[in-house]
Design a protein around this motif. Structure first.
Motif, short mmCIF file in Angstrom:
data_model
loop_
_atom_site.label_atom_id
_atom_site.label_comp_id
_atom_site.label_asym_id
_atom_site.label_seq_id
_atom_site.Cartn_x
_atom_site.Cartn_y
_atom_site.Cartn_z
N VAL A 1 0.84 -1.20 0.00
CA VAL A 1 0.00 0.00 0.00
C VAL A 1 0.87 1.25 0.00
O VAL A 1 0.62 2.21 -0.75
CB VAL A 1 -0.94 -0.01 1.22
N PHE A 2 1.91 1.25 0.83
CA PHE A 2 2.82 2.39 0.86
C PHE A 2 3.56 2.56 -0.46
O PHE A 2 3.75 3.68 -0.95
CB PHE A 2 3.83 2.20 2.00
N ARG A 3 3.93 1.45 -1.08
CA ARG A 3 4.65 1.52 -2.36
C ARG A 3 3.76 2.10 -3.46
O ARG A 3 4.20 2.92 -4.27
CB ARG A 3 5.15 0.13 -2.74
N ARG A 4 2.51 1.70 -3.48
CA ARG A 4 1.58 2.25 -4.47
C ARG A 4 1.34 3.74 -4.21
O ARG A 4 1.22 4.53 -5.15
CB ARG A 4 0.27 1.48 -4.44
N TYR A 5 1.26 4.10 -2.95
CA TYR A 5 1.05 5.51 -2.63
C TYR A 5 2.26 6.34 -3.04
O TYR A 5 2.10 7.45 -3.58
CB TYR A 5 0.80 5.66 -1.13
N ALA A 6 3.47 5.83 -2.80
CA ALA A 6 4.67 6.55 -3.22
C ALA A 6 4.74 6.69 -4.74
O ALA A 6 5.12 7.74 -5.26
CB ALA A 6 5.91 5.82 -2.70
N ARG A 7 4.33 5.65 -5.45
CA ARG A 7 4.32 5.73 -6.91
C ARG A 7 3.26 6.71 -7.39
O ARG A 7 3.46 7.40 -8.40
CB ARG A 7 4.06 4.34 -7.49
N HIS A 8 2.15 6.77 -6.68
CA HIS A 8 1.09 7.71 -7.05
C HIS A 8 1.53 9.16 -6.80
O HIS A 8 1.19 10.06 -7.58
CB HIS A 8 -0.17 7.39 -6.25
N ARG A 9 2.28 9.37 -5.74
CA ARG A 9 2.72 10.72 -5.41
C ARG A 9 3.80 11.24 -6.35
O ARG A 9 3.73 12.36 -6.83
CB ARG A 9 3.23 10.75 -3.97
N SER A 10 4.80 10.40 -6.61
CA SER A 10 5.92 10.85 -7.44
C SER A 10 6.62 9.64 -8.04
O SER A 10 6.86 8.64 -7.33
CB SER A 10 6.90 11.68 -6.61
N TRP A 11 6.94 9.73 -9.32
CA TRP A 11 7.69 8.66 -9.96
C TRP A 11 9.11 8.58 -9.42
O TRP A 11 9.71 7.51 -9.37
CB TRP A 11 7.71 8.89 -11.47
N ARG A 12 9.65 9.71 -8.98
CA ARG A 12 10.99 9.72 -8.40
C ARG A 12 11.03 8.92 -7.11
O ARG A 12 11.98 8.17 -6.87
CB ARG A 12 11.44 11.16 -8.14
N TYR A 13 10.01 9.06 -6.27
CA TYR A 13 9.94 8.26 -5.05
C TYR A 13 9.89 6.77 -5.37
O TYR A 13 10.52 5.95 -4.69
CB TYR A 13 8.71 8.64 -4.23
N HIS A 14 9.16 6.44 -6.41
CA HIS A 14 9.03 5.03 -6.80
C HIS A 14 10.38 4.47 -7.25
O HIS A 14 10.75 3.35 -6.87
CB HIS A 14 8.00 4.92 -7.93
#
Length: 209
Positions: free
Chosen positions: A103-116
């Motif tokens: 869930v956290f990984r999907r949220y990070a990807r949703h927020r910013s591609w750089r975070y992903h």
């Protein structure tokens, strides 16, 4: 506040269930446990939702079959541990990794591609380093008592990071480039199994008949 209450509830529930989980597979052979864990983790790998679509904060985006299979594999593996504390730790860690971290990984990807991308690199480095340290430490000691007195195998961890990065680059980049390069050798075969193509007759030819 609700998150804290849920965390406390899960913590004490697992703490109370740990003695039961420890005796869950006493009548089961170790070979059956390893085979069951392998197939459950394989189900987790093949049925996991890799699309990365974000469905909102209040919805659980991870496929239930994949998550339940991973948690069941962790449960049966934890039941073979010698102490109740270790059973509790592994079960809690599996809930964090297989249930909450996606869930956290999907949220990070949703927020910013750089975070992903940063999170992916850290995961590859951490996984490679951890495997390298475990394999390097296991090779240097003969038993649990000897392993406690051994220093941390940092060199093996660094080697594991390098090997992990190489494997990830080859698997994600090299294999994809190789498959794309093979497209030029693809032959398009025509036969009776092809869909029928309509034959359009001009009106002048129709009038002549």
């Amino acid at each position: 506040m609700n998150t804290i209450k849920s965390a406390i509830l899960i913590y004490f529930t697992l703490l109370g269930l740990s003695p039961i989980l420890k005796s869950l597979t006493l009548s089961t052979s170790s070979d059956s446990i390893w085979a069951m864990s392998f197939w459950l983790l394989a189900i987790n790998i093949f049925f996991f939702d890799y699309s990365g679509a974000w469905v909102g904060v209040n919805k659980f985006p991870v496929a239930s079959l994949s998550t339940n299979a991973a948690l069941m594999a962790s449960t049966v593996l934890a039941s073979r541990l010698p102490s109740t504390g270790q059973v509790f730790s592994l079960t809690l860690f599996s809930i964090e990794v297989f249930g909450l971290f996606p869930v956290f990984r999907r949220y990070a990807r949703h927020r910013s591609w750089r975070y992903h991308v940063v999170l992916t690199v850290l995961l590859v480095l951490g996984a490679g380093g951890g495997v390298g340290m475990i394999l390097g430490g296991a090779a240097d000691c003969d038993g649990p008592r000897a392993c406690e007195s051994q220093p941390w195998p940092w060199a093996s961890g660094l080697l594991g990071m390098v090997v992990g990065c190489v494997i990830a680059a080859v698997a994600m980049g090299g294999c994809s480039w190789w498959l794309i390069g093979l497209q030029k050798y693809k032959n398009e075969i025509y036969g009776p199994w092809d869909p029928a193509r309509p034959i359009i007759i001009s009106r002048r030819h129709w009038d002549d008949d």
